[in-house]
Motif scaffolding. Structure first.
Motif, PDB file in Angstrom:
ATOM      1  N   UNK A   1       0.836  -1.207   0.000  1.00  0.00           N
ATOM      2  CA  UNK A   1       0.000   0.000   0.000  1.00  0.00           C
ATOM      3  C   UNK A   1       0.870   1.257   0.000  1.00  0.00           C
ATOM      4  N   UNK A   2       1.923   1.238   0.806  1.00  0.00           N
ATOM      5  CA  UNK A   2       2.814   2.415   0.860  1.00  0.00           C
ATOM      6  C   UNK A   2       3.538   2.596  -0.462  1.00  0.00           C
ATOM      7  N   UNK A   3       3.918   1.478  -1.049  1.00  0.00           N
ATOM      8  CA  UNK A   3       4.594   1.517  -2.340  1.00  0.00           C
ATOM      9  C   UNK A   3       3.684   2.154  -3.400  1.00  0.00           C
ATOM     10  N   UNK A   4       2.407   1.757  -3.348  1.00  0.00           N
ATOM     11  CA  UNK A   4       1.428   2.292  -4.310  1.00  0.00           C
ATOM     12  C   UNK A   4       1.297   3.811  -4.142  1.00  0.00           C
ATOM     13  N   UNK A   5       1.163   4.227  -2.884  1.00  0.00           N
ATOM     14  CA  UNK A   5       1.013   5.658  -2.601  1.00  0.00           C
ATOM     15  C   UNK A   5       2.248   6.428  -3.072  1.00  0.00           C
ATOM     16  N   UNK A   6       3.390   5.879  -2.746  1.00  0.00           N
ATOM     17  CA  UNK A   6       4.655   6.546  -3.089  1.00  0.00           C
ATOM     18  C   UNK A   6       4.843   6.619  -4.618  1.00  0.00           C
ATOM     19  N   UNK A   7       4.333   5.598  -5.314  1.00  0.00           N
ATOM     20  CA  UNK A   7       4.524   5.569  -6.772  1.00  0.00           C
ATOM     21  C   UNK A   7       3.779   6.714  -7.452  1.00  0.00           C
ATOM     22  N   UNK A   8       2.804   7.334  -6.728  1.00  0.00           N
ATOM     23  CA  UNK A   8       2.070   8.458  -7.311  1.00  0.00           C
ATOM     24  C   UNK A   8       2.450   9.792  -6.672  1.00  0.00           C
ATOM     25  N   UNK A   9       3.448   9.770  -5.781  1.00  0.00           N
ATOM     26  CA  UNK A   9       3.849  11.059  -5.186  1.00  0.00           C
ATOM     27  C   UNK A   9       5.321  11.324  -5.480  1.00  0.00           C
ATOM     28  N   UNK A  10       6.218  10.827  -4.630  1.00  0.00           N
ATOM     29  CA  UNK A  10       7.641  11.118  -4.864  1.00  0.00           C
ATOM     30  C   UNK A  10       8.272  10.193  -5.888  1.00  0.00           C
ATOM     31  N   UNK A  11       7.661   9.023  -6.159  1.00  0.00           N
ATOM     32  CA  UNK A  11       8.370   7.907  -6.817  1.00  0.00           C
ATOM     33  C   UNK A  11       9.573   7.544  -5.963  1.00  0.00           C
ATOM     34  N   UNK A  12      10.667   7.116  -6.611  1.00  0.00           N
ATOM     35  CA  UNK A  12      11.768   6.595  -5.785  1.00  0.00           C
ATOM     36  C   UNK A  12      12.494   7.703  -5.019  1.00  0.00           C
ATOM     37  N   UNK A  13      13.023   7.364  -3.817  1.00  0.00           N
ATOM     38  CA  UNK A  13      13.963   8.280  -3.175  1.00  0.00           C
ATOM     39  C   UNK A  13      15.203   8.376  -4.076  1.00  0.00           C
ATOM     40  N   UNK A  14      15.945   9.449  -3.957  1.00  0.00           N
ATOM     41  CA  UNK A  14      17.092   9.702  -4.844  1.00  0.00           C
ATOM     42  C   UNK A  14      17.981   8.466  -4.990  1.00  0.00           C
ATOM     43  N   UNK A  15      18.284   8.117  -6.230  1.00  0.00           N
ATOM     44  CA  UNK A  15      19.056   6.897  -6.513  1.00  0.00           C
ATOM     45  C   UNK A  15      20.415   6.944  -5.810  1.00  0.00           C
TER      46      UNK A  15
END
Ligand SMILES: Cc1ncc(COP(=O)(O)O)c(C=O)c1O
Length: 397
Positions: A262-276
């Motif tokens: 669920x958190x992954x889904x939410x994050x995929x529509x906001x920040x996407x990945x933290x800085x590589x």
């Protein structure tokens, strides 16, 4: 006809306010840029540089062009490293599917509350609490139920105190040990009782392990190491304080798989990945040498042992000895009611304007007689700032 502009903001944004710790930092920064010699006890971040091995890993990531999108919830190597570090330190058995890498521990806490809390849900939060808890619960539409701990008992929380605050609507209990702002550490036995209580009732137990490696008298411990804990315990972790990496913005959640999803889904529509690049730095932090943590802890202890007795020398000021983290939380009620100072907000404001010392008012943490002093700064700054604080309080008399 001119259309009416829809300029109103969404109702939910009015449920939160700007973080008080950020406000203090911004004001101290503004004064400093104007040339004022500010002593800053406001910043809740290590004054140590990020260790060299971690910096080198980031430089290498850039040189190897590891500068593109990664999976939204973080690279698998880092998730694996988070799980393995947690196993090595605390004996837990999380797998990468339980892990999400986010933009700092704060982001993990935000995603977690968004994923779990909705209107009508109650969240139990011990006071004094870290500023952000209240706002993220309100933003999610939940209701905060505060449990006051007592300064006379070292701000110690007990399972009995939590039990009294539970209702059929309780969805989550939020624990932060060692605690920001008081430095209090929850007794292991009480923590275990809180776990059994919450798991019996099917309530989530969120444990914010931000300062878990900075303990002065006991060994690091995670409540998630208890049998059965992985079903109801939600971990918010971060490399920010442990490895002096506040600016890199890497945190991690360890939760049941469906919540990580669920958190992954939410994050995929906001920040996407933290800085590589920061992810590669965090990978080195977690898998490389760990000795910098002990070095920082020893220095924090030295400073704590200076700061607390020094605060207690100021007439009227009391202060508990913190058992962890890097904050002292003195009671400055002796100054309230003097020369127009009514609240700790007034106190912090006047102290900054008149003595150029930045502290965070207790109101930010839900108490009305304290201020937070971060001793994550040099001994020279601590001496200078505490001298100024003493003079400021004496001049109020
Ligand atoms: C109690 C607590 N939890 C979480 C955080 C979040 O840390 P970060 O977002 O920098 O990883 C902080 C930072 O001050 C904190 O004090």
């Amino acid at each position: 006809m001119t259309p009416t502009l829809k300029t109103d903001m969404a109702e939910r944004i009015s449920r939160i306010s700007v973080s008080s710790t950020m406000k203090v930092a911004a004001e101290a920064d503004r004064l400093r840029r104007e040339g004022v010699d500010v002593v800053d006890f406001g910043a809740g971040e290590p004054d140590f540089p990020t260790p060299d091995n971690i910096k080198r890993a980031a430089i290498q990531a850039i040189e190897q062009n590891f500068t593109k999108y990664t999976p939204a919830g973080g690279i698998v190597e880092l998730k694996k490293a988070v799980c393995e570090r947690h196993t090595a330190d605390f004996g837990t058995s999380y797998k990468p599917a339980n892990c999400v890498i986010s933009v700092g521990g704060k982001h993990v806490l935000f995603n977690l509350t968004q994923a779990v809390i909705e209107a009508g849900d109650e969240v139990v939060i011990p006071t004094p609490y870290w500023v952000t808890y209240k706002d993220i619960v309100n933003y999610a539409g939940g209701t905060c139920v505060f449990v006051d701990t007592d300064e006379a008992n070292g701000f110690k929380l007990t399972a009995a105190m939590i039990e009294k605050s539970l209702t059929p609507r309780t969805k989550m209990v939020m624990i932060n040990s060692p605690t920001n702002p008081s430095g209090a550490v929850l007794d292991r036995e009480e923590f275990e009782k809180i776990f059994h209580l919450t798991s019996r009732r099917g309530i989530y137990l969120l444990t914010d392990e931000c300062y878990c490696h900075f303990l002065y008298d006991s060994s690091p411990f995670s409540i998630a190491s208890l049998p059965g804990a992985s079903n109801t315990v939600l971990i918010a972790g971060t490399v920010s304080k442990t490895y002096a990496m506040t600016g890199w913005r890497i945190g991690f959640g360890l939760t049941p798989e469906h919540l990580a999803g669920a958190m992954n889904k939410l994050q995929s529509h906001s920040t996407s990945n933290p800085t590589s690049i920061a992810q590669k730095a965090a990978l080195e932090a977690l898998t490389g040498p760990q000795d910098s943590v002990g070095v920082m802890l020893a220095e924090y202890r030295r400073r704590r042992d200076f700061v607390v007795p020094r605060l207690r020398q100021i007439a009227g000021v009391t202060c508990n000895m913190p058992d962890g983290a890097f904050y002292a939380y003195p009671n400055i009620s002796c100054a309230l009611g003097k020369k127009g100072i009514r609240t700790t907000l007034d106190f912090a404001d006047r102290l900054l304007k008149e003595a150029s010392v930045a502290v965070v008012p207790g109101e930010a943490f839900g108490t009305d007689r304290h201020v937070r002093i971060s001793y994550a700064t040099s001994m020279a700054e601590l001496e200078r700032g505490l001298d100024r604080l003493q003079k400021f309080i004496e001049n109020l008399a």
